[in-house]
Design a protein around this motif. Structure first.
Motif, PDB file in Angstrom:
ATOM      1  N   GLU A  58       0.836  -1.192   0.000  1.00  0.00           N
ATOM      2  CA  GLU A  58       0.000   0.000   0.000  1.00  0.00           C
ATOM      3  C   GLU A  58       0.871   1.242   0.000  1.00  0.00           C
ATOM      4  N   VAL A  59       0.499   2.195  -0.827  1.00  0.00           N
ATOM      5  CA  VAL A  59       1.187   3.490  -0.864  1.00  0.00           C
ATOM      6  C   VAL A  59       0.204   4.533  -0.350  1.00  0.00           C
ATOM      7  N   LYS A  60       0.507   5.112   0.799  1.00  0.00           N
ATOM      8  CA  LYS A  60      -0.319   6.181   1.357  1.00  0.00           C
ATOM      9  C   LYS A  60       0.157   7.495   0.761  1.00  0.00           C
ATOM     10  N   MET A  61      -0.771   8.256   0.215  1.00  0.00           N
ATOM     11  CA  MET A  61      -0.433   9.462  -0.552  1.00  0.00           C
ATOM     12  C   MET A  61      -0.814  10.716   0.217  1.00  0.00           C
ATOM     13  N   SER A  62      -0.105  10.996   1.254  1.00  0.00           N
ATOM     14  CA  SER A  62      -0.429  12.155   2.081  1.00  0.00           C
ATOM     15  C   SER A  62      -0.298  13.455   1.289  1.00  0.00           C
ATOM     16  N   GLY A  63      -1.315  14.305   1.416  1.00  0.00           N
ATOM     17  CA  GLY A  63      -1.278  15.601   0.750  1.00  0.00           C
ATOM     18  C   GLY A  63      -1.634  15.565  -0.719  1.00  0.00           C
ATOM     19  N   ASN A  64      -2.072  14.433  -1.245  1.00  0.00           N
ATOM     20  CA  ASN A  64      -2.397  14.317  -2.659  1.00  0.00           C
ATOM     21  C   ASN A  64      -3.913  14.428  -2.843  1.00  0.00           C
ATOM     22  N   THR A  65      -4.367  15.170  -3.859  1.00  0.00           N
ATOM     23  CA  THR A  65      -5.795  15.303  -4.140  1.00  0.00           C
ATOM     24  C   THR A  65      -6.073  14.986  -5.597  1.00  0.00           C
ATOM     25  N   ASN A  66      -7.328  14.632  -5.878  1.00  0.00           N
ATOM     26  CA  ASN A  66      -7.711  14.361  -7.261  1.00  0.00           C
ATOM     27  C   ASN A  66      -8.165  15.661  -7.927  1.00  0.00           C
ATOM     28  N   VAL A  67      -8.688  15.567  -9.154  1.00  0.00           N
ATOM     29  CA  VAL A  67      -9.071  16.761  -9.911  1.00  0.00           C
ATOM     30  C   VAL A  67     -10.237  17.520  -9.281  1.00  0.00           C
ATOM     31  N   PHE A  68     -10.972  16.890  -8.371  1.00  0.00           N
ATOM     32  CA  PHE A  68     -12.092  17.530  -7.681  1.00  0.00           C
ATOM     33  C   PHE A  68     -11.678  18.111  -6.330  1.00  0.00           C
ATOM     34  N   GLY A  69     -10.389  18.011  -6.008  1.00  0.00           N
ATOM     35  CA  GLY A  69      -9.905  18.531  -4.740  1.00  0.00           C
ATOM     36  C   GLY A  69     -10.116  17.590  -3.563  1.00  0.00           C
ATOM     37  N   GLN A  70     -10.537  16.359  -3.852  1.00  0.00           N
ATOM     38  CA  GLN A  70     -10.754  15.384  -2.788  1.00  0.00           C
ATOM     39  C   GLN A  70      -9.431  14.706  -2.431  1.00  0.00           C
ATOM     40  N   ASP A  71      -9.245  14.430  -1.158  1.00  0.00           N
ATOM     41  CA  ASP A  71      -8.032  13.737  -0.725  1.00  0.00           C
ATOM     42  C   ASP A  71      -8.001  12.319  -1.266  1.00  0.00           C
ATOM     43  N   LEU A  72      -6.827  11.912  -1.720  1.00  0.00           N
ATOM     44  CA  LEU A  72      -6.602  10.531  -2.138  1.00  0.00           C
ATOM     45  C   LEU A  72      -5.763   9.873  -1.045  1.00  0.00           C
ATOM     46  N   PRO A  73      -6.375   9.016  -0.238  1.00  0.00           N
ATOM     47  CA  PRO A  73      -5.633   8.442   0.877  1.00  0.00           C
ATOM     48  C   PRO A  73      -4.527   7.484   0.453  1.00  0.00           C
ATOM     49  N   GLY A  74      -4.667   6.854  -0.692  1.00  0.00           N
ATOM     50  CA  GLY A  74      -3.625   5.947  -1.142  1.00  0.00           C
ATOM     51  C   GLY A  74      -4.155   4.904  -2.105  1.00  0.00           C
ATOM     52  N   ILE A  75      -3.267   4.013  -2.477  1.00  0.00           N
ATOM     53  CA  ILE A  75      -3.607   2.939  -3.404  1.00  0.00           C
ATOM     54  C   ILE A  75      -3.064   1.631  -2.832  1.00  0.00           C
ATOM     55  N   ARG A  76      -3.897   0.602  -2.849  1.00  0.00           N
ATOM     56  CA  ARG A  76      -3.469  -0.757  -2.489  1.00  0.00           C
ATOM     57  C   ARG A  76      -3.137  -1.484  -3.787  1.00  0.00           C
ATOM     58  N   TYR A  77      -1.982  -2.106  -3.808  1.00  0.00           N
ATOM     59  CA  TYR A  77      -1.515  -2.802  -5.009  1.00  0.00           C
ATOM     60  C   TYR A  77      -1.438  -4.300  -4.769  1.00  0.00           C
ATOM     61  N   ARG A  78      -1.629  -5.036  -5.861  1.00  0.00           N
ATOM     62  CA  ARG A  78      -1.450  -6.490  -5.849  1.00  0.00           C
ATOM     63  C   ARG A  78      -0.728  -6.844  -7.146  1.00  0.00           C
ATOM     64  N   ALA A  79       0.342  -7.614  -7.031  1.00  0.00           N
ATOM     65  CA  ALA A  79       1.118  -8.007  -8.213  1.00  0.00           C
ATOM     66  C   ALA A  79       1.332  -9.512  -8.216  1.00  0.00           C
ATOM     67  N   THR A  80       1.326 -10.084  -9.398  1.00  0.00           N
ATOM     68  CA  THR A  80       1.666 -11.492  -9.577  1.00  0.00           C
ATOM     69  C   THR A  80       2.759 -11.581 -10.626  1.00  0.00           C
ATOM     70  N   TYR A  81       3.872 -12.177 -10.223  1.00  0.00           N
ATOM     71  CA  TYR A  81       5.019 -12.380 -11.110  1.00  0.00           C
ATOM     72  C   TYR A  81       5.086 -13.859 -11.457  1.00  0.00           C
ATOM     73  N   LEU A  82       5.036 -14.193 -12.763  1.00  0.00           N
ATOM     74  CA  LEU A  82       5.158 -15.575 -13.221  1.00  0.00           C
ATOM     75  C   LEU A  82       6.621 -15.867 -13.509  1.00  0.00           C
ATOM     76  N   ARG A  83       7.181 -16.768 -12.739  1.00  0.00           N
ATOM     77  CA  ARG A  83       8.621 -17.001 -12.770  1.00  0.00           C
ATOM     78  C   ARG A  83       9.114 -17.573 -14.095  1.00  0.00           C
ATOM     79  N   ALA A  84       8.383 -18.483 -14.706  1.00  0.00           N
ATOM     80  CA  ALA A  84       8.841 -19.111 -15.953  1.00  0.00           C
ATOM     81  C   ALA A  84       8.827 -18.134 -17.119  1.00  0.00           C
ATOM     82  N   LYS A  85       7.843 -17.245 -17.166  1.00  0.00           N
ATOM     83  CA  LYS A  85       7.694 -16.307 -18.280  1.00  0.00           C
ATOM     84  C   LYS A  85       8.327 -14.947 -18.005  1.00  0.00           C
ATOM     85  N   HIS A  86       8.694 -14.676 -16.749  1.00  0.00           N
ATOM     86  CA  HIS A  86       9.248 -13.385 -16.327  1.00  0.00           C
ATOM     87  C   HIS A  86       8.273 -12.242 -16.609  1.00  0.00           C
ATOM     88  N   THR A  87       6.982 -12.519 -16.447  1.00  0.00           N
ATOM     89  CA  THR A  87       5.967 -11.489 -16.653  1.00  0.00           C
ATOM     90  C   THR A  87       5.330 -11.110 -15.321  1.00  0.00           C
TER      91      THR A  87
END
Length: 139
Positions: A86-115
């Protein structure tokens, strides 16, 4: 390429000075599905030898933390790594001036294909970001 080298150097420096000694470093070039959206074009991550710890670094992490952060491992097997952070984005707002608290990320790396496939979920919003790419192992 210059930014990739910077990420790799910062991540490698952090790895060798922390408990994640002897980690494998992956540098991933990501293409986002939508424009302007929440997924960095380069993601660097490392996995320790025991496959119990993952550290992540990208442009968003650099902006808000200025150092790599730990990710939580969901799957670590011979076929893939799945991890989230999770990346917490303190002080960041969207185009409407609303606070963006952050983004939760999920990644999957396939070892055989390196993708890798990455999804980002803005906290408090229904939309999501996604991207995929190819990773290379840094020596």
């Amino acid at each position: 390429m210059k930014i990739i080298n910077l990420f790799s150097a910062v991540l490698a420096g952090t790895i060798f000075s922390s408990s994640i000694a002897l980690a494998q470093v992956y540098v991933c070039d990501i293409t986002s599905i939508k424009r302007g959206g929440g997924i960095a074009s380069v993601i660097v991550f490392s996995v320790n030898r025991d496959e119990t710890e993952i550290t992540v670094y990208d442009g968003y992490i650099k902006k808000y933390y200025d150092r790599p952060i730990e990710a939580e491992i969901s799957v670590a097997n011979p076929k893939r790594y799945t991890f989230k952070w999770e990346v917490k984005m303190s002080g960041n707002t969207n185009v409407f001036g609303q606070d963006l608290p952050g983004i939760r990320y999920r990644a999957t790396y396939l070892r055989a294909k390196h993708t890798i496939r990455v999804r980002g979920f803005p906290i408090g919003y229904d939309n999501q970001y996604s991207g995929s790419g190819i990773c290379r192992i840094e020596k």
